[in-house]
Scaffold this motif. Sequence first.
Motif, PDB file in Angstrom:
ATOM      1  N   ARG A  49      -0.202 -10.545   9.922  1.00 22.29           N
ATOM      2  CA  ARG A  49       0.251  -9.573   8.928  1.00 22.29           C
ATOM      3  C   ARG A  49       0.418  -8.189   9.546  1.00 22.29           C
ATOM      4  O   ARG A  49       1.115  -7.342   8.970  1.00 22.29           O
ATOM      5  N   ASP A  58       5.417  -3.094   6.240  1.00 24.00           N
ATOM      6  CA  ASP A  58       5.444  -4.556   6.267  1.00 24.00           C
ATOM      7  C   ASP A  58       5.922  -5.037   7.633  1.00 24.00           C
ATOM      8  O   ASP A  58       6.928  -4.554   8.158  1.00 24.00           O
ATOM      9  N   ASP A 370       1.781 -11.709  -0.584  1.00 22.96           N
ATOM     10  CA  ASP A 370       0.749 -10.700  -0.367  1.00 22.96           C
ATOM     11  C   ASP A 370      -0.600 -11.402  -0.209  1.00 22.96           C
ATOM     12  O   ASP A 370      -0.791 -12.540  -0.665  1.00 22.96           O
ATOM     13  N   GLN A 373      -2.392 -13.369  -3.143  1.00 22.61           N
ATOM     14  CA  GLN A 373      -1.457 -13.338  -4.272  1.00 22.61           C
ATOM     15  C   GLN A 373      -1.639 -14.523  -5.215  1.00 22.61           C
ATOM     16  O   GLN A 373      -1.394 -14.405  -6.426  1.00 22.61           O
TER      17      GLN A 373
END
Length: 399
Positions: A49, A58, A370, A373
């Motif tokens: 990530r 991101d 995410d 999520q």
Amino acid sequence: MTNDHGPLSGYRVIEAGTLIAGPFCGQLLGDFGAEVIKIEDPTHGDPMRGWGAEVGGDHLQWQILGRNKKSVTCNLRTAEGQDLMRQLVGSADVLLENFRPGTLERWGLGYEELAKDNPGLVLTRITGYGQTGPYAGRAGFGSVGEAMGGVRYITGDPDRRPSRAGVSLGDSLAGMFSAYGTVLALLGRERTGRGQVVDTAIYEAVLALMESLVPEWQLAGQRRERTGSILPGVAPSNTYPTADDSQILIGANRDTVFTRLCTAMDRPELAKDARYASHAARGVNQHELDDLISTWTRSLSAADALERLHADGVPAGLIYTAEDMLQDPHFAAREAITTLMHRSLGEVPMQNVTPRLSSTPGELQWIAPDLGQHNDEVYGGVLGLNESERTRLAREGVI
């Protein structure tokens, strides 16, 4: 949203891998319809990530590795986290992990333990050196697997140190072979009713690509060396400069194709020249032949050279960058690059599913999720934990 027509539709995969090898295996399975539930550390998530190029906070490589997956958080170093994992695996077809050997066992999540409740479970394990052998306990990254498996030694120019391929080749190969092994194990389960362990070592995934490198040394006394852009004895097969500072690759080492190359160059006499008339002769005179071809390509733009080569049936192509791929009509016609919508980045281009299946194709459904999520969907819907229990687990750092 699920890919109901994908060949792996209906299979549930619990992915406990990090970085590239394990997650790439999960990506491949998810691309073809498997429900991939990715287990991530509640604090930081998968390190990927935070790797690679970043746009607006991101990181782009994660958007591909995490596609088609559901993210749930779980602290596997806690007893309650281990119990949650045990429950999830009890509902799954596959557990995918790339911890060091022995890690799952220390957590009470070894295969023998898990298979008691789920005898059909396939446990796919990816490590640097495999689950057995004297090196099994060593830390192993893809780069080390590339070195040990043989590809690093033969990659690059002969007057320089061994080179990297430019992508995480060892990790990706391990992920591909692991996906292949997982599907084979699921097919085996159709006959036996029982699962099994898929043991992938990164160095062995690399070794599998090494053609006849080992017997060449053992039986012929020949050691492959770095040769740069050529394959010794196979000519012409190289990159060649053009008038507009591009590079094109020409592969015309077969006799009939070489004759067509000579026609494209307006040098038909070269096909009958004793120095170039046969495969063996071209190999001996490889460098001289490359110089002749380079003189011709330097007189033309890449577009003009390729137009002539393609018209005469000579395999040739531009050395592509990402920009070239995005502008190429063939890529567009086959949708080799497609897009997924991201909450802040908008449309994110990425490579499409491969291979293509005519009746049960793979599909890109959503971009990387995410962190956490899908906690409510999975822990509530799959395990049946109520909201107050989920809230408590989150408060205590378990999820």
